[in-house]
Design an enzyme around this catalytic site. Structure first.
Site, PDB file in Angstrom:
ATOM      1  N   THR A  67       1.667  -4.300   4.263  1.00 59.81           N
ATOM      2  CA  THR A  67       1.471  -4.651   5.681  1.00 59.81           C
ATOM      3  C   THR A  67       0.950  -6.080   5.878  1.00 59.81           C
ATOM      4  O   THR A  67       1.125  -6.659   6.942  1.00 59.81           O
ATOM      5  CB  THR A  67       0.453  -3.699   6.353  1.00 59.81           C
ATOM      6  OG1 THR A  67      -0.807  -3.820   5.677  1.00 59.81           O
ATOM      7  CG2 THR A  67       0.921  -2.253   6.342  1.00 59.81           C
ATOM      8  N   ASP A  68       0.305  -6.644   4.837  1.00 63.15           N
ATOM      9  CA  ASP A  68      -0.444  -7.881   5.062  1.00 63.15           C
ATOM     10  C   ASP A  68       0.420  -9.097   5.407  1.00 63.15           C
ATOM     11  O   ASP A  68      -0.004  -9.960   6.183  1.00 63.15           O
ATOM     12  CB  ASP A  68      -1.352  -8.183   3.863  1.00 63.15           C
ATOM     13  CG  ASP A  68      -2.580  -7.274   3.862  1.00 63.15           C
ATOM     14  OD1 ASP A  68      -2.871  -6.674   4.917  1.00 63.15           O
ATOM     15  OD2 ASP A  68      -3.246  -7.167   2.822  1.00 63.15           O
ATOM     16  N   THR A  87       0.830  -1.208   0.000  1.00 68.19           N
ATOM     17  CA  THR A  87       0.000   0.000   0.000  1.00 68.19           C
ATOM     18  C   THR A  87       0.862   1.255   0.000  1.00 68.19           C
ATOM     19  O   THR A  87       0.476   2.285  -0.550  1.00 68.19           O
ATOM     20  CB  THR A  87      -0.926  -0.018   1.235  1.00 68.19           C
ATOM     21  OG1 THR A  87      -1.820  -1.110   1.101  1.00 68.19           O
ATOM     22  CG2 THR A  87      -1.731   1.264   1.373  1.00 68.19           C
ATOM     23  N   SER A 109       1.373  -7.576  -1.012  1.00 67.63           N
ATOM     24  CA  SER A 109       2.080  -8.614  -0.242  1.00 67.63           C
ATOM     25  C   SER A 109       1.212  -9.824   0.092  1.00 67.63           C
ATOM     26  O   SER A 109       1.736 -10.861   0.493  1.00 67.63           O
ATOM     27  CB  SER A 109       2.708  -8.029   1.025  1.00 67.63           C
ATOM     28  OG  SER A 109       1.757  -7.869   2.051  1.00 67.63           O
TER      29      SER A 109
HETATM   30  C1  SIN Z   1      -0.160  -5.282   0.928  1.00 68.34           C
HETATM   31  O1  SIN Z   1       0.059  -5.937   1.949  1.00 68.34           O
HETATM   32  O2  SIN Z   1       0.615  -5.276  -0.043  1.00 68.34           O
HETATM   33  C2  SIN Z   1      -1.414  -4.495   0.800  1.00 68.34           C
HETATM   34  C3  SIN Z   1      -1.918  -3.998   2.083  1.00 68.34           C
HETATM   35  C4  SIN Z   1      -1.010  -3.026   2.769  1.00 68.34           C
HETATM   36  O3  SIN Z   1       0.129  -2.792   2.428  1.00 68.34           O
HETATM   37  O4  SIN Z   1      -1.519  -2.437   3.766  1.00 68.34           O
END
Ligand code: SIN
Length: 324
Positions: free
Chosen positions: A97-98, A18, A64
């Protein structure tokens, strides 16, 4: 000879997420596409970084949730390569973050670096009205430049988390991570660090866990380890279905069960897990509780994860099975 100034060089590796997301409207913080903006452009969004000697490299550009072994291999190889450069003080990685907690765990357990490797991220896309990525990136650089910093960490919302303890606990807030009972490693306040506990475990520079890293880099696939939950009415059918897949790389090698409470498992599921163990599948139990760990006790029917969360226990078991 490397002088002190050269030794303060940083490497920023981009993998997507993100933090590199793009939405069609600035007030849309959920309907964006992750992994769109080049890492060089993310760095350029933080004017203070212009004065910092940085090498910037795009390793991947993904959401991710779609993490695969090939990206992990490329990233681990790049991190190891840059850490071995005497002039490099540390590595910063932009990541979604995922699954950031899994990547951080992988890098810490395979590298245990004596220099800092700081993963950072964002919950709002780069195009947001008020993006959180630039501040997180700036904080990550402050951590990576801090004298004595070492090990793999996740920096987000001014908090520093140890790779082993960090978990994403909220799907929307800009402060989505927690380190559970272990607590945060520290915080970043106006580019100053305040540490609450020691840096992550590290080995002397140049003595990375080369065998483990090389095995990871050479692997065509990770051993199949599935993650299942114990819950009301669990009957073990899913385990029996998984045992039915016996062919090649798809063959089940391990199972992690997220047990109720202190790692307890529905009797009917336990019977199926014992059947799996009898057929040579490694079975590990973790707790599905968001905090705490399975407290070991005599007569425990399954090996426990040693305090690892279910997702980290799954990865740890796959990496362990790669070694045998
Ligand atoms: C991801 O994990 O690539 C998408 C979600 C995020 O980064 O919060």
């Amino acid at each position: 000879m490397v002088n002190a100034n050269q030794a303060r060089r940083l490497v920023v590796l981009g993998t997507g997420g993100t933090i590199a997301g793009r939405a069609t409207r600035a007030n849309d913080n959920v309907g964006y596409v992750a992994g769109q903006v080049a890492v060089g452009d993310l760095v350029a969004m933080v004017p203070a970084l212009a004065a910092c000697p940085l090498d910037v490299e795009q390793v991947a550009q993904i959401n991710s949730k779609d993490m695969v072994l090939g990206v992990w291999q490329a990233l681990a190889a790049k991190v190891a390569e840059h850490l071995d450069r005497p002039e490099v003080a540390g590595v910063v990685i932009t990541h979604g973050t995922d699954t950031i907690e899994e990547t951080a765990f992988l890098l810490q357990t395979r590298l245990r670096p004596s220099k800092p490797v700081v993963l950072t991220c964002a919950m709002r896309p780069a195009t947001a009205l008020v993006p959180d990525g630039p501040q997180n990136l700036s904080d990550a650089v402050a951590v990576a430049m801090h004298p004595g910093a070492r090990g793999v960490m996740v920096v987000c919302a001014g908090r520093i988390h140890d790779a082993i303890d960090v978990a994403k606990v909220h799907p929307y807030r800009t402060d989505p991570f927690d380190s559970g009972d272990a607590g945060d490693l520290g915080c970043v306040e106006e580019a100053q660090l305040r540490l609450f506990r020691p840096w992550p475990d590290a080995v002397r520079q140049g003595s990375h866990d080369h065998a483990g890293l090389q095995r990871l880099l050479a692997a065509a696939s990770l051993p199949r380890v599935e993650l299942i939950f114990s819950h009301a009415n669990a009957d073990g059918e899913v385990v029996r279905a998984l045992l039915g897949h016996t062919a090649g790389a798809a063959r089940l090698r391990g199972l992690v069960v997220a047990g109720t409470g202190n790692g307890t498992v529905h009797d009917d599921l336990l019977a199926a897990l014992k059947q799996a163990e009898a057929s040579g599948v490694e079975v590990v139990v973790a707790s599905r509780c968001a905090r705490g760990r399975v407290v070991p006790h005599a007569g425990q029917p399954l090996a426990d994860s040693g305090g690892l969360s279910p997702v980290k226990a799954r990865l740890a078991l796959a990496l362990q099975l790669l070694e045998v």
